[in-house]
Design a protein around this motif. Sequence first.
Motif, PDB file in Angstrom:
ATOM      1  N   ARG A  35     -15.721  73.363  -3.896  1.00 41.19           N
ATOM      2  CA  ARG A  35     -17.100  73.085  -3.180  1.00 41.19           C
ATOM      3  C   ARG A  35     -17.310  73.260  -1.924  1.00 41.19           C
ATOM      4  O   ARG A  35     -16.237  72.849  -1.045  1.00 41.19           O
ATOM      5  CB  ARG A  35     -17.318  71.590  -3.750  1.00 41.19           C
ATOM      6  CG  ARG A  35     -17.200  71.176  -5.262  1.00 41.19           C
ATOM      7  CD  ARG A  35     -18.752  71.367  -5.854  1.00 41.19           C
ATOM      8  NE  ARG A  35     -19.230  72.734  -6.067  1.00 41.19           N
ATOM      9  CZ  ARG A  35     -18.938  73.633  -6.897  1.00 41.19           C
ATOM     10  NH1 ARG A  35     -18.136  73.363  -8.182  1.00 41.19           N
ATOM     11  NH2 ARG A  35     -19.518  74.821  -6.835  1.00 41.19           N
ATOM     12  N   PRO A  36     -18.228  73.674  -1.389  1.00 42.51           N
ATOM     13  CA  PRO A  36     -18.583  74.162   0.045  1.00 42.51           C
ATOM     14  C   PRO A  36     -18.713  72.871   1.032  1.00 42.51           C
ATOM     15  O   PRO A  36     -19.233  71.951   0.503  1.00 42.51           O
ATOM     16  CB  PRO A  36     -19.858  75.024   0.041  1.00 42.51           C
ATOM     17  CG  PRO A  36     -20.508  74.713  -1.215  1.00 42.51           C
ATOM     18  CD  PRO A  36     -19.408  73.978  -2.318  1.00 42.51           C
ATOM     19  N   LEU A  37     -18.615  73.073   2.145  1.00 44.82           N
ATOM     20  CA  LEU A  37     -18.740  72.214   3.193  1.00 44.82           C
ATOM     21  C   LEU A  37     -18.572  72.817   4.623  1.00 44.82           C
ATOM     22  O   LEU A  37     -17.578  73.562   4.739  1.00 44.82           O
ATOM     23  CB  LEU A  37     -17.628  70.878   3.241  1.00 44.82           C
ATOM     24  CG  LEU A  37     -18.117  69.820   3.933  1.00 44.82           C
ATOM     25  CD1 LEU A  37     -19.670  68.921   3.592  1.00 44.82           C
ATOM     26  CD2 LEU A  37     -17.084  68.505   3.850  1.00 44.82           C
ATOM     27  N   VAL A  38     -19.497  72.646   5.555  1.00 41.80           N
ATOM     28  CA  VAL A  38     -19.545  73.319   6.947  1.00 41.80           C
ATOM     29  C   VAL A  38     -19.472  72.326   7.804  1.00 41.80           C
ATOM     30  O   VAL A  38     -20.057  71.235   7.694  1.00 41.80           O
ATOM     31  CB  VAL A  38     -20.660  74.299   6.732  1.00 41.80           C
ATOM     32  CG1 VAL A  38     -20.263  75.444   5.924  1.00 41.80           C
ATOM     33  CG2 VAL A  38     -22.391  73.642   6.709  1.00 41.80           C
ATOM     34  N   ILE A  39     -19.334  72.658   9.076  1.00 45.56           N
ATOM     35  CA  ILE A  39     -19.247  71.917  10.156  1.00 45.56           C
ATOM     36  C   ILE A  39     -20.412  72.431  11.165  1.00 45.56           C
ATOM     37  O   ILE A  39     -20.500  73.643  11.427  1.00 45.56           O
ATOM     38  CB  ILE A  39     -17.995  71.625  10.995  1.00 45.56           C
ATOM     39  CG1 ILE A  39     -16.833  71.141  10.024  1.00 45.56           C
ATOM     40  CG2 ILE A  39     -18.082  70.852  12.267  1.00 45.56           C
ATOM     41  CD1 ILE A  39     -15.692  71.474  10.714  1.00 45.56           C
ATOM     42  N   GLY A  40     -21.445  71.614  11.978  1.00 45.31           N
ATOM     43  CA  GLY A  40     -22.319  72.136  12.886  1.00 45.31           C
ATOM     44  C   GLY A  40     -22.068  71.507  13.891  1.00 45.31           C
ATOM     45  O   GLY A  40     -21.589  70.097  13.869  1.00 45.31           O
ATOM     46  N   ARG A  41     -22.568  71.741  15.233  1.00 49.70           N
ATOM     47  CA  ARG A  41     -22.675  70.929  16.408  1.00 49.70           C
ATOM     48  C   ARG A  41     -24.273  71.061  17.032  1.00 49.70           C
ATOM     49  O   ARG A  41     -24.769  71.868  17.236  1.00 49.70           O
ATOM     50  CB  ARG A  41     -21.826  71.381  17.224  1.00 49.70           C
ATOM     51  CG  ARG A  41     -21.337  70.552  18.545  1.00 49.70           C
ATOM     52  CD  ARG A  41     -20.583  69.635  18.611  1.00 49.70           C
ATOM     53  NE  ARG A  41     -20.741  68.540  19.517  1.00 49.70           N
ATOM     54  CZ  ARG A  41     -19.569  68.642  20.565  1.00 49.70           C
ATOM     55  NH1 ARG A  41     -18.591  69.630  20.414  1.00 49.70           N
ATOM     56  NH2 ARG A  41     -19.471  67.900  21.540  1.00 49.70           N
ATOM     57  N   LEU A  42     -24.482  69.823  17.468  1.00 52.29           N
ATOM     58  CA  LEU A  42     -25.905  69.769  18.047  1.00 52.29           C
ATOM     59  C   LEU A  42     -25.740  68.760  19.195  1.00 52.29           C
ATOM     60  O   LEU A  42     -25.720  67.583  19.015  1.00 52.29           O
ATOM     61  CB  LEU A  42     -27.136  69.340  17.053  1.00 52.29           C
ATOM     62  CG  LEU A  42     -28.395  69.022  17.713  1.00 52.29           C
ATOM     63  CD1 LEU A  42     -28.876  70.414  18.101  1.00 52.29           C
ATOM     64  CD2 LEU A  42     -29.361  68.519  16.513  1.00 52.29           C
ATOM     65  N   GLY A  43     -25.695  69.273  20.480  1.00 51.76           N
ATOM     66  CA  GLY A  43     -25.634  68.492  21.822  1.00 51.76           C
ATOM     67  C   GLY A  43     -24.023  67.767  21.536  1.00 51.76           C
ATOM     68  O   GLY A  43     -22.996  68.309  21.062  1.00 51.76           O
ATOM     69  N   ASP A  44     -23.962  66.481  21.555  1.00 48.73           N
ATOM     70  CA  ASP A  44     -22.693  65.811  21.409  1.00 48.73           C
ATOM     71  C   ASP A  44     -22.331  65.385  20.066  1.00 48.73           C
ATOM     72  O   ASP A  44     -21.615  64.511  19.757  1.00 48.73           O
ATOM     73  CB  ASP A  44     -22.862  64.436  22.293  1.00 48.73           C
ATOM     74  CG  ASP A  44     -22.908  64.835  23.988  1.00 48.73           C
ATOM     75  OD1 ASP A  44     -22.387  65.922  24.166  1.00 48.73           O
ATOM     76  OD2 ASP A  44     -23.423  64.297  24.862  1.00 48.73           O
ATOM     77  N   SER A  45     -23.439  65.524  19.070  1.00 44.59           N
ATOM     78  CA  SER A  45     -23.108  65.242  17.630  1.00 44.59           C
ATOM     79  C   SER A  45     -22.583  66.247  16.726  1.00 44.59           C
ATOM     80  O   SER A  45     -22.731  67.668  17.123  1.00 44.59           O
ATOM     81  CB  SER A  45     -24.523  64.711  17.261  1.00 44.59           C
ATOM     82  OG  SER A  45     -25.535  65.866  16.945  1.00 44.59           O
TER      83      SER A  45
END
Length: 485
Positions: free
Chosen positions: A193-203
């Motif tokens: 099953r898929p899962l991705v990582i993202g970044r927004l500022g410090d989160s």
Amino acid sequence: MLTTHPFDDDKLREECGIFGVAGAEDAAAMTALGLHALQHRGQEAAGITSFDGEHFHTHRALGRVAGNFDNPQTMEPLKGSMAIGHVRYSTTGETALRNVQPLYADLASGGFSVAHNGNISNAVKLRRELVREGSIFQSTSDTETIIHLVATSQYRSLIDRFIDALKKVEGAYSLICMTSEGMIACRDPLGIRPLVIGRLGDSYIFASETVALDVVGAEYIRSVEPGELVVVTGGVLRSHHPFVKMAPRPCIFEHVYFSRPDSIVDGSSVYTVRKAIGAELASENPVEADLVIPVPDSGTPAAIGYAQASGLPFELGIIRSHYVGRTFIQPSDGVRHLGVKLKHNANKPLVDGKKVVLIDDSIVRGTTSSKIVEMMREAGAAEVHMRIASPPTMHSCFYGVDTPEREKLLAAQRSVEEMRQYIRADSLAFLSIEGLYRAVGEAERDDSNPSYCDACFTGCYPTRLTDLEERESPDQFSLLAERVG
């Protein structure tokens, strides 16, 4: 009488969608937006759990994200800079509020909340053992098994207890968990099953698909690797690889149907892959015709690829209504056969007198395909040729996709010619498994070690299916064991 739409069961149902954000103001609101983008992965129920530094807050509801998470009365109590969410289509457990995720429990180490996409294929056996040892379950979801395994582990730290729990489960899982200390995201060792990582500022943000990152304005970093466990605490992301490394087997049907076409899956644009699927389909199964018509909306990118490769015009010969939900008022069984026209209607002036090629992503039971073919004929089509942008679906999925029992899969019971006769098309052809692998960028399929989970097409299951094996007779078990590889 309020009833399920009669043709909703003629697709493989999307499994679930999960989303989590750590270290952002209004984390719950951001999670609601992310779940909106993942709504196609599950429409039965939705839930969000947040943490404000002291307390966990949860709202779960049956139905879609819109209507449940778009009002201040619901969202205001979901305080905190960390939140996880889930949209659900049930593959295990009844459709009831007690099974709606995220699930939450107070463990000895503190609060623990989990959102799960996938299916634990030995959950029944584990549940039976846990109940025998004194565990009390509050749901019928396989996800709760993970919570009890964490709670009963003898390891000291929560991370070690979590890893210990996962080493006991079989099947497919992408998980986002939340504790008072931080967030944990992980993917099963095969990466089914898929899962991705993202970044927004410090989160940091985790999601089933990249479209959920897009909608909140986050940057796509990478996929969580198969067997990887990612921990975010104090704004710092740390990666762990606690499992024996295995050759990945991500679900190939994500490219065919499940994921949104504007997503990136395993580094590839879903839209681009689906166009390549259509081109392969045209190369393998050409036909003399006037128009290429997609069965909307899932057949559209493949139809574009088919049209471009074949040189035939692409046209919208079927118009889909986007305002029909999964239920509708049906006054009598006498109009049940008209139900498909609530979603699809022929563009008659375009179709009349033409030889048409219909492109769809799959055939499950065949009920919709037969009605679509009939609709084309009623609109005056001279010939109706059906082309399917995947191999025949001949086996059930046990990894988080709700597929019918094998005896209800049309391709498992009939030859292609018999299927053609059943749907009353002038011709019917499917993409080969080799063509599908070429479309996703593989030169060929390695029969001894395929690089994707394609069990719904081939019957080659990448893990043990303990619960199924215990239900089957010895003869059936032997046959199944031969297919598990």
